[in-house]
Design an enzyme around this catalytic site. Structure first.
Site, PDB file in Angstrom:
ATOM      1  N   LYS A  60      -4.271 -40.977 -33.264  1.00 33.98           N
ATOM      2  CA  LYS A  60      -4.248 -42.214 -34.057  1.00 33.98           C
ATOM      3  C   LYS A  60      -5.381 -42.210 -35.073  1.00 33.98           C
ATOM      4  CE  LYS A  60      -1.842 -44.696 -30.472  1.00 33.98           C
ATOM      5  NZ  LYS A  60      -1.884 -45.411 -29.200  1.00 33.98           N
ATOM      6  N   GLN A 104      -5.855 -49.111 -25.875  1.00 33.96           N
ATOM      7  CA  GLN A 104      -4.985 -48.056 -25.328  1.00 33.96           C
ATOM      8  C   GLN A 104      -4.637 -48.357 -23.871  1.00 33.96           C
ATOM      9  OE1 GLN A 104      -3.757 -45.333 -27.143  1.00 33.96           O
ATOM     10  NE2 GLN A 104      -2.534 -45.008 -25.323  1.00 33.96           N
ATOM     11  N   ASP A 127       0.067 -53.558 -32.174  1.00 37.06           N
ATOM     12  CA  ASP A 127       0.937 -52.931 -31.172  1.00 37.06           C
ATOM     13  C   ASP A 127       2.168 -53.801 -30.894  1.00 37.06           C
ATOM     14  OD1 ASP A 127       0.490 -50.423 -30.163  1.00 37.06           O
ATOM     15  OD2 ASP A 127      -0.947 -51.058 -28.634  1.00 37.06           O
TER      16      ASP A 127
END
Ligand code: NDP
Length: 292
Positions: A60, A104, A127
């Site tokens: 990322k 994460q 997200d």
């Protein structure tokens, strides 16, 4: 190349190439935003040492750098107290350099993931996992769409596959893939069936589908022979077989014979997830700019 080989190649939905093209477009958009004085910023928070998570986080970061997106990384020890993580998220919510916050997953067992996700401002939830954004997705007005389902929809759009009136069968009902992609297909006027581990006669359900979206996590459990001739197959599954080989949830070679279009694993849905994360971060930056 023999005709048969060429035909098979033309059926492949090349997520890698589509994703590269989209990332180039995103980089251009970022350059344009910077000229106006706005740099999109993404904060990535990693707790603990999970090797797969470390790999994702570093992918990322690299993708952000390549696109010109500012990326802020917080690597915290495994035993970080939940209160400290909540405080960090709160600080990032107010950090003006940051348009997107990504924590994460999975988080260590002593941390309640739901509480952390709920602490992220829905306006920075790139997200798309916050219950507010999930609710907005269901009513058809999402601020941000979760990255993997968003990537699936982008693949279908770029490939020119129209879902209106189609029978879509989604196999898997997770909150990060199955459920959101089902609502996204519904928004595109498909008739959607969601299957799961208690579904009776999965083969018959899959066999009716014009579009099959497989998000199960079981190597090749959906057999090629189940696919209706001419159907589109989107395989989200990533399953490791042996030391190095990756396979999807669909029996690829056999499905390729029957499908009109199919995503390979790897190189199908996989590369799209990070691409859509970049797209959401840029979108968030644009929302900040428009607010002045
Ligand atoms: P989950 O484990 O959260 O969900 C799996 C779903 O599959 C569940 O709804 C489960 O049903 C269902 N299921 C399990 N067994 C069967 C069965 N025999 N028949 C029908 N349905 C079944 O997985 P995720 O949604 O997180 O991920 C799915 C796959 O996609 C994984 O391989 C994952 O690695 C991959 N993935 C890929 C991404 C990418 O390409 N970037 C991103 C995210 C995931 P039930 O609810 O009843 O238990």
């Amino acid at each position: 190349m023999a005709d048969e080989g060429r035909m098979k190649l033309s059926k492949l939905i090349d997520g890698k190439a589509i994703s590269q093209k989209l990332r180039q477009d995103i980089a251009k958009e970022v350059a344009g935003l910077k000229e106006k004085g706005y740099t999109p910023g993404l904060a990535v928070v990693l707790v603990g040492e999970d090797p797969a998570s470390r790999t994702y986080v570093s992918m990322k970061e690299k993708a952000c750098q390549a696109a010109g997106i500012f990326s802020l990384e917080h690597k915290l020890p495994e035993d970080t107290p939940q209160a400290d993580l909540l405080k960090l998220v709160e600080d990032l919510n107010h950090d003006e350099r940051i348009d997107g916050i990504l924590v994460q997953l999975p988080l260590p067992g002593h941390i309640n993931s739901d509480r952390i996700i709920e602490a992220i401002s829905p306006h920075k939830d790139v997200d798309g996992f916050h219950p507010y954004n999930f609710g907005m997705l269901v009513i058809g007005k999402p601020l941000f769409q979760p990255c993997t389902p968003y990537g699936i929809m982008k693949l279908l759009e770029v490939t020119g596959i129209d879902l209106k009136g189609k029978e879509v069968v989604v196999v898997g009902r997770s909150n990060i893939v199955g459920k959101p992609v089902a609502f996204m297909c519904l928004a595109k006027h498909a008739t959607v069936t969601i299957c799961h581990s208690r579904t009776v006669d999965l083969q018959a359900k899959v066999g009716q589908a014009d579009v099959v979206i497989a998000a199960v996590g079981k190597a090749e459990m959906i057999k090629g022979a189940w696919i209706k001739p001419g159907a589109v197959v989107i395989d989200v599954g990533i399953n490791r077989v042996g030391e190095k080989k990756l396979v999807g949830d669909v029996e690829f070679e056999a499905a390729l014979e029957r499908a009109s279009a199919i995503t390979p694993v790897p190189g199908g849905v996989g590369p799209m997830t990070i691409t859509m994360l970049l797209a959401n971060t840029v979108e968030s930056c644009k929302q900040r700019m428009n607010k002045g």
